[in-house]
Design an enzyme around this catalytic site. Structure first.
Site, mmCIF file in Angstrom:
data_model
loop_
_atom_site.group_PDB
_atom_site.id
_atom_site.type_symbol
_atom_site.label_atom_id
_atom_site.label_comp_id
_atom_site.label_asym_id
_atom_site.label_seq_id
_atom_site.Cartn_x
_atom_site.Cartn_y
_atom_site.Cartn_z
ATOM 1 N N LYS A 1 -5.264 4.768 9.377
ATOM 2 C CA LYS A 1 -6.396 4.446 8.849
ATOM 3 C C LYS A 1 -7.436 5.259 9.210
ATOM 4 O O LYS A 1 -8.093 5.480 10.421
ATOM 5 C CB LYS A 1 -7.009 2.950 9.427
ATOM 6 N N SER B 1 -12.507 -2.727 1.782
ATOM 7 C CA SER B 1 -12.391 -2.111 3.069
ATOM 8 C C SER B 1 -13.883 -1.756 3.629
ATOM 9 O O SER B 1 -14.556 -1.118 2.658
ATOM 10 C CB SER B 1 -11.720 -0.694 2.969
ATOM 11 N N ARG C 1 0.904 -1.161 -0.144
ATOM 12 C CA ARG C 1 -0.042 -0.174 -0.061
ATOM 13 C C ARG C 1 0.855 1.173 -0.070
ATOM 14 O O ARG C 1 1.777 1.368 0.913
ATOM 15 C CB ARG C 1 -0.874 -0.106 1.365
#
Length: 217
Positions: free
Chosen positions: A143, A114, A45
Protein backbone atom coordinates in the site's frame (compact mmCIF):
# COMPACT_ATOMS: atom_id res chain seq x y z
CA UNK A 1 -21.31 -6.20 13.08
CA UNK A 2 -21.21 -3.23 10.70
CA UNK A 3 -23.34 -3.69 7.59
CA UNK A 4 -24.26 -1.77 4.46
CA UNK A 5 -27.72 -0.93 3.10
CA UNK A 6 -28.22 -4.57 2.21
CA UNK A 7 -28.39 -6.33 5.60
CA UNK A 8 -26.90 -9.50 4.12
CA UNK A 9 -23.56 -7.86 3.33
CA UNK A 10 -20.84 -8.30 5.90
CA UNK A 11 -18.47 -5.43 6.61
CA UNK A 12 -16.70 -6.39 9.82
CA UNK A 13 -13.83 -8.46 11.12
CA UNK A 14 -11.17 -9.42 8.60
CA UNK A 15 -11.21 -8.43 4.94
CA UNK A 16 -8.60 -10.41 3.02
CA UNK A 17 -7.18 -8.50 0.08
CA UNK A 18 -6.62 -11.14 -2.54
CA UNK A 19 -3.82 -9.20 -4.16
CA UNK A 20 -2.83 -11.49 -7.03
CA UNK A 21 -0.14 -9.22 -8.46
CA UNK A 22 3.09 -11.20 -8.80
CA UNK A 23 1.69 -14.25 -6.98
CA UNK A 24 1.80 -17.66 -8.62
CA UNK A 25 -1.05 -19.09 -6.54
CA UNK A 26 -4.34 -18.75 -8.48
CA UNK A 27 -7.33 -17.00 -6.86
CA UNK A 28 -9.32 -20.25 -6.95
CA UNK A 29 -6.89 -22.02 -4.61
CA UNK A 30 -6.68 -19.05 -2.26
CA UNK A 31 -10.43 -18.59 -1.91
CA UNK A 32 -10.91 -22.24 -1.01
CA UNK A 33 -8.43 -21.82 1.85
CA UNK A 34 -10.06 -18.57 3.00
CA UNK A 35 -13.54 -20.06 3.00
CA UNK A 36 -12.31 -22.97 5.09
CA UNK A 37 -10.77 -20.57 7.59
CA UNK A 38 -14.03 -18.71 8.17
CA UNK A 39 -13.22 -15.48 6.30
CA UNK A 40 -16.43 -13.65 5.39
CA UNK A 41 -15.18 -10.68 3.36
CA UNK A 42 -12.69 -10.68 0.48
CA UNK A 43 -11.52 -8.15 -2.08
CA UNK A 44 -10.04 -9.14 -5.44
CA UNK A 45 -7.19 -6.81 -6.35
CA UNK A 46 -4.81 -7.22 -9.27
CA UNK A 47 -2.97 -4.17 -10.56
CA UNK A 48 -1.01 -6.08 -13.20
CA UNK A 49 -3.47 -8.43 -14.91
CA UNK A 50 -5.55 -7.46 -17.93
CA UNK A 51 -9.15 -6.49 -17.35
CA UNK A 52 -10.21 -9.71 -19.06
CA UNK A 53 -8.11 -11.76 -16.66
CA UNK A 54 -9.57 -9.90 -13.68
CA UNK A 55 -13.07 -10.48 -15.05
CA UNK A 56 -12.48 -14.23 -15.43
CA UNK A 57 -11.05 -14.54 -11.93
CA UNK A 58 -13.85 -12.42 -10.48
CA UNK A 59 -16.54 -14.49 -12.21
CA UNK A 60 -15.16 -17.67 -10.67
CA UNK A 61 -14.81 -16.11 -7.23
CA UNK A 62 -18.39 -14.87 -7.36
CA UNK A 63 -19.75 -18.39 -7.64
CA UNK A 64 -17.66 -19.58 -4.71
CA UNK A 65 -18.31 -16.59 -2.46
CA UNK A 66 -22.04 -16.59 -3.16
CA UNK A 67 -22.31 -20.29 -2.37
CA UNK A 68 -20.47 -19.81 0.92
CA UNK A 69 -21.93 -16.53 2.15
CA UNK A 70 -18.91 -14.28 1.63
CA UNK A 71 -18.98 -10.62 0.65
CA UNK A 72 -17.01 -10.12 -2.57
CA UNK A 73 -15.60 -6.71 -3.48
CA UNK A 74 -13.79 -5.97 -6.75
CA UNK A 75 -10.97 -3.46 -6.57
CA UNK A 76 -11.01 -0.53 -9.06
CA UNK A 77 -13.42 -1.86 -11.70
CA UNK A 78 -17.08 -0.96 -11.22
CA UNK A 79 -17.92 -2.41 -14.63
CA UNK A 80 -16.45 -5.80 -13.75
CA UNK A 81 -18.21 -5.74 -10.39
CA UNK A 82 -21.50 -5.09 -12.20
CA UNK A 83 -20.84 -7.68 -14.89
CA UNK A 84 -20.37 -10.53 -12.42
CA UNK A 85 -22.90 -9.23 -9.87
CA UNK A 86 -20.29 -8.81 -7.16
CA UNK A 87 -21.35 -7.31 -3.85
CA UNK A 88 -19.52 -4.09 -4.62
CA UNK A 89 -16.43 -2.21 -5.71
CA UNK A 90 -13.56 -0.55 -3.90
CA UNK A 91 -12.27 2.67 -5.44
CA UNK A 92 -9.07 4.63 -4.99
CA UNK A 93 -8.76 8.40 -4.96
CA UNK A 94 -7.85 8.41 -8.65
CA UNK A 95 -10.52 5.96 -9.81
CA UNK A 96 -14.02 6.52 -11.14
CA UNK A 97 -15.98 9.05 -9.01
CA UNK A 98 -18.27 7.43 -6.48
CA UNK A 99 -21.37 8.99 -8.05
CA UNK A 100 -20.56 7.42 -11.42
CA UNK A 101 -19.82 4.03 -9.86
CA UNK A 102 -23.19 4.21 -8.12
CA UNK A 103 -24.90 4.71 -11.50
CA UNK A 104 -23.25 1.54 -12.74
CA UNK A 105 -23.86 -0.59 -9.66
CA UNK A 106 -27.12 0.72 -8.25
CA UNK A 107 -28.15 1.55 -4.70
CA UNK A 108 -27.91 -1.94 -3.22
CA UNK A 109 -24.24 -2.59 -3.93
CA UNK A 110 -21.33 -1.65 -1.71
CA UNK A 111 -18.93 1.11 -2.65
CA UNK A 112 -15.81 1.56 -0.57
CA UNK A 113 -13.25 4.33 -0.91
CA UNK A 114 -9.55 4.34 -0.06
CA UNK A 115 -8.79 7.36 2.12
CA UNK A 116 -5.55 8.68 3.56
CA UNK A 117 -6.58 11.67 5.65
CA UNK A 118 -9.55 13.08 7.54
CA UNK A 119 -10.71 15.30 4.69
CA UNK A 120 -10.93 12.37 2.27
CA UNK A 121 -12.71 10.23 4.87
CA UNK A 122 -15.37 12.86 5.54
CA UNK A 123 -15.88 13.48 1.82
CA UNK A 124 -16.29 9.77 1.16
CA UNK A 125 -19.07 9.61 3.73
CA UNK A 126 -20.74 12.73 2.38
CA UNK A 127 -20.61 11.30 -1.15
CA UNK A 128 -22.41 8.16 -0.04
CA UNK A 129 -19.64 5.59 0.50
CA UNK A 130 -20.74 2.48 2.38
CA UNK A 131 -17.37 2.17 4.07
CA UNK A 132 -13.84 3.55 3.85
CA UNK A 133 -10.44 1.94 3.79
CA UNK A 134 -8.02 4.07 5.80
CA UNK A 135 -4.24 3.89 5.82
CA UNK A 136 -1.59 2.91 5.50
CA UNK A 137 -1.60 2.50 9.26
CA UNK A 138 1.81 0.86 9.40
CA UNK A 139 4.65 0.53 6.91
CA UNK A 140 3.76 -1.84 4.09
CA UNK A 141 5.04 -2.94 0.71
CA UNK A 142 1.55 -3.40 -0.79
CA UNK A 143 0.00 0.00 0.00
CA UNK A 144 1.95 3.00 -1.26
CA UNK A 145 0.01 6.05 -0.13
CA UNK A 146 2.34 8.14 1.94
CA UNK A 147 3.91 7.58 5.36
CA UNK A 148 2.25 5.36 8.00
CA UNK A 149 -0.63 7.09 9.80
CA UNK A 150 -0.43 5.13 13.05
CA UNK A 151 -3.32 3.64 15.07
CA UNK A 152 -4.17 6.99 16.66
CA UNK A 153 -5.42 8.17 13.25
CA UNK A 154 -8.28 5.66 13.47
CA UNK A 155 -9.49 7.34 16.66
CA UNK A 156 -9.54 10.73 14.92
CA UNK A 157 -11.44 9.39 11.92
CA UNK A 158 -13.89 7.53 14.14
CA UNK A 159 -14.81 10.81 15.85
CA UNK A 160 -15.93 12.31 12.53
CA UNK A 161 -17.63 9.56 10.54
CA UNK A 162 -20.16 6.85 11.31
CA UNK A 163 -19.71 4.48 8.35
CA UNK A 164 -17.47 1.41 8.81
CA UNK A 165 -13.71 1.92 8.78
CA UNK A 166 -11.41 -0.77 7.44
CA UNK A 167 -7.86 -0.16 8.60
CA UNK A 168 -5.23 -1.14 6.04
CA UNK A 169 -1.47 -1.27 5.72
CA UNK A 170 1.05 -3.45 7.54
CA UNK A 171 -1.52 -5.23 9.69
CA UNK A 172 -0.44 -8.40 11.47
CA UNK A 173 -1.41 -10.36 14.58
CA UNK A 174 0.78 -8.16 16.77
CA UNK A 175 -1.10 -4.92 16.04
CA UNK A 176 -4.68 -6.17 15.60
CA UNK A 177 -5.74 -5.43 19.17
CA UNK A 178 -4.72 -1.77 19.18
CA UNK A 179 -6.61 -1.13 15.94
CA UNK A 180 -9.80 -2.70 17.24
CA UNK A 181 -9.44 -0.65 20.43
CA UNK A 182 -8.89 2.49 18.33
CA UNK A 183 -12.27 2.01 16.64
CA UNK A 184 -11.58 0.11 13.43
CA UNK A 185 -14.59 -1.92 12.32
CA UNK A 186 -12.55 -4.15 10.04
CA UNK A 187 -8.94 -4.97 9.26
CA UNK A 188 -7.85 -5.34 5.65
CA UNK A 189 -4.97 -7.78 5.43
CA UNK A 190 -2.97 -8.83 2.39
CA UNK A 191 0.60 -10.07 2.81
CA UNK A 192 0.07 -11.42 6.33
CA UNK A 193 -2.34 -13.97 4.86
CA UNK A 194 -1.63 -14.20 1.13
CA UNK A 195 2.14 -14.63 1.59
CA UNK A 196 1.80 -17.17 4.39
CA UNK A 197 3.05 -20.70 3.77
CA UNK A 198 -0.34 -21.93 4.99
CA UNK A 199 -3.02 -19.42 3.95
CA UNK A 200 -5.80 -21.25 5.72
CA UNK A 201 -3.90 -21.37 9.02
CA UNK A 202 -2.91 -17.68 8.82
CA UNK A 203 -6.46 -16.59 7.98
CA UNK A 204 -7.94 -18.76 10.74
CA UNK A 205 -5.60 -17.16 13.29
CA UNK A 206 -6.78 -13.67 12.29
CA UNK A 207 -10.46 -14.62 12.31
CA UNK A 208 -10.21 -16.29 15.71
CA UNK A 209 -8.27 -13.42 17.28
CA UNK A 210 -10.51 -10.66 15.94
CA UNK A 211 -13.68 -12.53 16.89
CA UNK A 212 -12.39 -12.88 20.44
CA UNK A 213 -11.50 -9.19 20.61
CA UNK A 214 -14.88 -8.10 19.25
CA UNK A 215 -16.74 -10.39 21.64
CA UNK A 216 -14.91 -8.96 24.64
CA UNK A 217 -15.74 -5.33 23.79
Amino acid sequence: MPQANNSKLYLGGICVLMDCSGRARPPFDSIIDLIGAGVKWVQLRDKEATRLAVYKAARLLKELTKANGLTLIINDYADIAAAIDADGVHLGQDDLPLSEARKILGADKLIGISTHNLEQAVKAQEDGADYIGFGPIYATSTKKAGPPKGPQSIKEIRNHIHIPIAAIGGINEENVAELIEAGADALAVASAVMDAEDISKAADAFVTFVTRLKTSQ
